[in-house]
Design a protein around this motif. Structure first.
Motif, PDB file in Angstrom:
ATOM      1  N   GLY A  89      10.285   0.484  -7.623  1.00  0.00           N
ATOM      2  CA  GLY A  89      11.293  -0.122  -6.807  1.00  0.00           C
ATOM      3  C   GLY A  89      10.850  -0.244  -5.356  1.00  0.00           C
ATOM      4  O   GLY A  89       9.716   0.089  -4.985  1.00  0.00           O
ATOM      5  N   ARG A  90      11.741  -0.717  -4.561  1.00  0.00           N
ATOM      6  CA  ARG A  90      11.449  -0.946  -3.145  1.00  0.00           C
ATOM      7  C   ARG A  90      11.104   0.352  -2.404  1.00  0.00           C
ATOM      8  O   ARG A  90      10.216   0.387  -1.570  1.00  0.00           O
ATOM      9  CB  ARG A  90      12.638  -1.626  -2.480  1.00  0.00           C
ATOM     10  CG  ARG A  90      12.354  -1.995  -1.039  1.00  0.00           C
ATOM     11  CD  ARG A  90      13.477  -2.761  -0.453  1.00  0.00           C
ATOM     12  NE  ARG A  90      13.631  -3.984  -1.238  1.00  0.00           N
ATOM     13  CZ  ARG A  90      14.301  -5.038  -0.846  1.00  0.00           C
ATOM     14  NH1 ARG A  90      14.894  -5.027   0.320  1.00  0.00           N
ATOM     15  NH2 ARG A  90      14.399  -6.097  -1.596  1.00  0.00           N
ATOM     16  N   PHE A  91      11.827   1.426  -2.728  1.00  0.00           N
ATOM     17  CA  PHE A  91      11.556   2.708  -2.075  1.00  0.00           C
ATOM     18  C   PHE A  91      10.107   3.141  -2.274  1.00  0.00           C
ATOM     19  O   PHE A  91       9.436   3.576  -1.347  1.00  0.00           O
ATOM     20  CB  PHE A  91      12.498   3.795  -2.604  1.00  0.00           C
ATOM     21  CG  PHE A  91      12.123   5.169  -2.144  1.00  0.00           C
ATOM     22  CD1 PHE A  91      12.437   5.586  -0.853  1.00  0.00           C
ATOM     23  CD2 PHE A  91      11.428   6.038  -2.980  1.00  0.00           C
ATOM     24  CE1 PHE A  91      12.077   6.858  -0.419  1.00  0.00           C
ATOM     25  CE2 PHE A  91      11.067   7.301  -2.549  1.00  0.00           C
ATOM     26  CZ  PHE A  91      11.390   7.709  -1.265  1.00  0.00           C
ATOM     27  N   TRP A  92       9.611   3.036  -3.512  1.00  0.00           N
ATOM     28  CA  TRP A  92       8.246   3.480  -3.796  1.00  0.00           C
ATOM     29  C   TRP A  92       7.211   2.572  -3.139  1.00  0.00           C
ATOM     30  O   TRP A  92       6.132   3.028  -2.755  1.00  0.00           O
ATOM     31  CB  TRP A  92       8.025   3.572  -5.296  1.00  0.00           C
ATOM     32  CG  TRP A  92       8.810   4.709  -5.874  1.00  0.00           C
ATOM     33  CD1 TRP A  92       9.865   4.618  -6.731  1.00  0.00           C
ATOM     34  CD2 TRP A  92       8.631   6.098  -5.611  1.00  0.00           C
ATOM     35  NE1 TRP A  92      10.348   5.872  -7.011  1.00  0.00           N
ATOM     36  CE2 TRP A  92       9.602   6.802  -6.344  1.00  0.00           C
ATOM     37  CE3 TRP A  92       7.750   6.827  -4.818  1.00  0.00           C
ATOM     38  CZ2 TRP A  92       9.711   8.187  -6.310  1.00  0.00           C
ATOM     39  CZ3 TRP A  92       7.852   8.197  -4.790  1.00  0.00           C
ATOM     40  CH2 TRP A  92       8.824   8.873  -5.533  1.00  0.00           C
ATOM     41  N   LYS A  93       7.521   1.280  -3.015  1.00  0.00           N
ATOM     42  CA  LYS A  93       6.608   0.372  -2.316  1.00  0.00           C
ATOM     43  C   LYS A  93       6.487   0.763  -0.844  1.00  0.00           C
ATOM     44  O   LYS A  93       5.391   0.836  -0.290  1.00  0.00           O
ATOM     45  CB  LYS A  93       7.089  -1.074  -2.429  1.00  0.00           C
ATOM     46  CG  LYS A  93       6.965  -1.642  -3.821  1.00  0.00           C
ATOM     47  CD  LYS A  93       7.514  -3.055  -3.879  1.00  0.00           C
ATOM     48  CE  LYS A  93       7.514  -3.585  -5.290  1.00  0.00           C
ATOM     49  NZ  LYS A  93       8.098  -4.925  -5.384  1.00  0.00           N
TER      50      LYS A  93
END
Length: 89
Positions: free
Chosen positions: A1-5
């Motif tokens: 997801g965006r958090f991990w990116k």
């Protein structure tokens, strides 16, 4: 997801900063102007390459406004779209 990116990007940035710190600290301890200049040139090349890879990764992750009319694929390098040509007769 965006958090991990975002977290992955920040972690990579942190690692690059730590590496640059240790290179600067080591070269400064040698007290040699030639090594200062060499380290500065290599640092500029390294940071330019990291910026280029970051730019390509952002495009691959969906930041299409950075593509400047080019397409990017994970399996090939940044290349402009090739116009369709007529096959030879």
């Amino acid at each position: 997801g965006r958090f991990w990116k975002v977290a992955g990007g920040l972690l990579i940035l942190l690692i690059c900063c730590i590496n640059m710190y240790f290179v600067v600290a080591y070269v400064m301890s040698l007290h040699n102007l030639g090594l200062y200049i060499g380290a500065a040139v290599l640092s500029v090349i390294y940071l330019s390459f990291v910026a280029y890879l970051t730019w390509l990764c952002l495009i691959a992750l969906g930041a299409s406004f950075l593509a400047c009319g080019n397409t990017v694929s994970v399996t090939r390098t940044l290349q402009p779209e090739q116009p369709l040509s007529h096959p030879p007769k």
